[in-house]
Scaffold this motif. Structure first.
Motif, PDB file in Angstrom:
ATOM      1  N   ASP A 294      -1.532  -1.006   9.280  1.00 34.99           N
ATOM      2  CA  ASP A 294      -2.966  -0.754   9.307  1.00 34.99           C
ATOM      3  C   ASP A 294      -3.697  -2.075   9.094  1.00 34.99           C
ATOM      4  OD1 ASP A 294      -5.460  -0.103   7.220  1.00 34.99           O
ATOM      5  OD2 ASP A 294      -5.382   1.143   9.009  1.00 34.99           O
TER       6      ASP A 294
ATOM      7  N   ALA B 265      -2.747   3.125   0.519  1.00 34.67           N
ATOM      8  CA  ALA B 265      -1.869   2.228   1.271  1.00 34.67           C
ATOM      9  C   ALA B 265      -1.632   0.931   0.493  1.00 34.67           C
ATOM     10  CB  ALA B 265      -2.471   1.927   2.636  1.00 34.67           C
TER      11      ALA B 265
ATOM     12  N   GLN C 264      -8.745   1.990   1.488  1.00 36.30           N
ATOM     13  CA  GLN C 264      -7.304   2.068   1.770  1.00 36.30           C
ATOM     14  C   GLN C 264      -6.530   1.970   0.465  1.00 36.30           C
ATOM     15  OE1 GLN C 264      -6.046   2.632   4.784  1.00 36.30           O
ATOM     16  NE2 GLN C 264      -8.029   2.577   5.818  1.00 36.30           N
TER      17      GLN C 264
ATOM     18  N   GLU D 116       2.445  -1.107  13.793  1.00 32.29           N
ATOM     19  CA  GLU D 116       2.829  -0.153  12.757  1.00 32.29           C
ATOM     20  C   GLU D 116       2.052  -0.374  11.459  1.00 32.29           C
ATOM     21  OE1 GLU D 116       7.001  -0.597  12.293  1.00 32.29           O
ATOM     22  OE2 GLU D 116       7.481  -0.153  14.388  1.00 32.29           O
TER      23      GLU D 116
ATOM     24  N   THR E  96      -5.787  -2.558   5.751  1.00 32.60           N
ATOM     25  CA  THR E  96      -4.912  -2.786   4.602  1.00 32.60           C
ATOM     26  C   THR E  96      -4.351  -4.203   4.642  1.00 32.60           C
ATOM     27  OG1 THR E  96      -4.282  -0.451   4.594  1.00 32.60           O
ATOM     28  CG2 THR E  96      -2.857  -1.966   3.396  1.00 32.60           C
TER      29      THR E  96
END
Length: 339
Positions: A243, A162, A159, A241, A246
């Motif tokens: 992840d 992000a 990730q 909303e 992350t």
């Protein structure tokens, strides 16, 4: 003479390292106080109360369940360590020692003192000596750090883009750091697989776990860290909303900063890091989630740990009293009644 010089040089280097570490901890604490001060100055207490009240019962129940999963995994830390030390202790004793030591050290800090004292008090009653308890604490600590390194490594590697929005580093650099962390774990697995390895820590010579137990350490560590991160994740508003992977990597990084600060439970430092990292507009809602997280994951287990320790000591004293009375009855002289 040469040996004395080497010892003096080593002591001087250790002193410099300790001073650098202390300076680093102070710097983290000062920056965290600054961040929290600015945050609280802009927070509306009314909005904060409303944010806490807006947390649903389902969120709290899920957070409580994940807290149970995390602490259940923590009991596995001690179970694996005991297996490595080839020592048999009942799971009830293991679970009590593990849960109470972690719940108390998470809240009070200074784990080597608080957790070590609780562990020794319980395990010594099962026949373990100081060296065994110290070795167990080291192996369990390694398991804890395996979970942290793997989660943050996987988050950075998979990730990267992000997380770059949170730490403002290039995605390629994040990916490189993450792959480096995962490669370090893989290299360690290969290292302990080739042959038995021994290390000497604080005067204790300790055999490191082999491949099977090390894989168990990594698995338990990941379960523990993901469950703990999940507690805060489900308490956040609109967490759908975000992840989760992350978020988990961000959570672990905040925990590492808390450990580095030497603050009890990383309090203040952890909150400041999460407030800067979590991309939610309302600071009141994030603060509300952090307060509930502290309550569910830290305070409730701490109170339960104190209750369990009190009950354990009460039962132990009651058992000792019964045994003393039984022995007293057995040793009492028999007097014949000769009418």
């Amino acid at each position: 003479m040469q040996k004395d010089e080497e010892l003096h040089s080593t002591a001087r280097r250790n002193s410099i390292v300790r001073r650098i570490a202390a300076g680093f901890s102070i710097a983290i604490a000062i920056f965290s106080i600054y961040v929290l001060g600015r945050t609280f100055s802009a927070v509306s207490l009314t909005d904060l109360r409303q944010a806490i009240a807006a947390t649903s019962a389902d969120q709290i129940a899920t957070a409580a369940l994940l807290t149970f999963v995390s602490f259940l995994a923590l009991t596995g830390y001690d179970a694996l360590a005991l297996r490595q030390l080839r020592t048999r202790v009942s799971y009830g004793t293991t679970a009590l020692a593990s849960f109470t030591s972690y719940a108390i050290s998470f809240t009070l800090g200074f784990p080597l003192i608080t957790a070590g004292t609780v562990r020794y008090w319980i395990y010594s009653q099962a026949g373990l000596g100081p060296s065994k308890v110290a070795s167990l604490t080291i192996v369990a600590g390694v398991t804890f750090w395996f979970g942290m390194v793997f989660v943050i490594g996987a988050g950075l590697a998979f990730q990267a883009e992000a997380i770059s929005a949170l730490n403002h580093l290039q995605p390629a650099l994040n990916m490189l750091m993450g792959l480096g962390a995962l490669a370090a774990i893989f290299a360690y697995l290969v290292w302990v697989t080739i042959r038995r390895r021994h290390v000497r820590i604080q005067g204790f010579r300790l055999e490191l776990p082999g491949l099977g137990l090390t894989l168990g350490q990594v698995t338990l560590g990941v379960i523990d860290q993901c469950a703990a991160a999940g507690v805060l994740f489900v308490l956040l508003p609109h967490h759908g909303e975000l992840d989760f992977f992350t978020f988990a990597a961000t959570y672990v990084f905040a925990c590492i900063l808390g450990v580095a600060s030497n603050a009890p439970g990383g309090i203040g430092v952890f909150e400041a890091a999460m407030l800067k990292a979590v991309p939610i507009a309302s600071q009141e809602s994030v603060l509300a989630s952090l307060l509930l997280f502290r309550l569910i994951y830290y305070f409730v287990p701490f109170v339960l740990a104190l209750a369990f320790l009190g009950a354990h000591e009460g039962f132990r004293r009651q058992k000792s009293l019964r045994e003393a009375m039984r022995q007293s009855d057995e040793n009492a002289p028999i007097i014949d009644d000769i009418g």
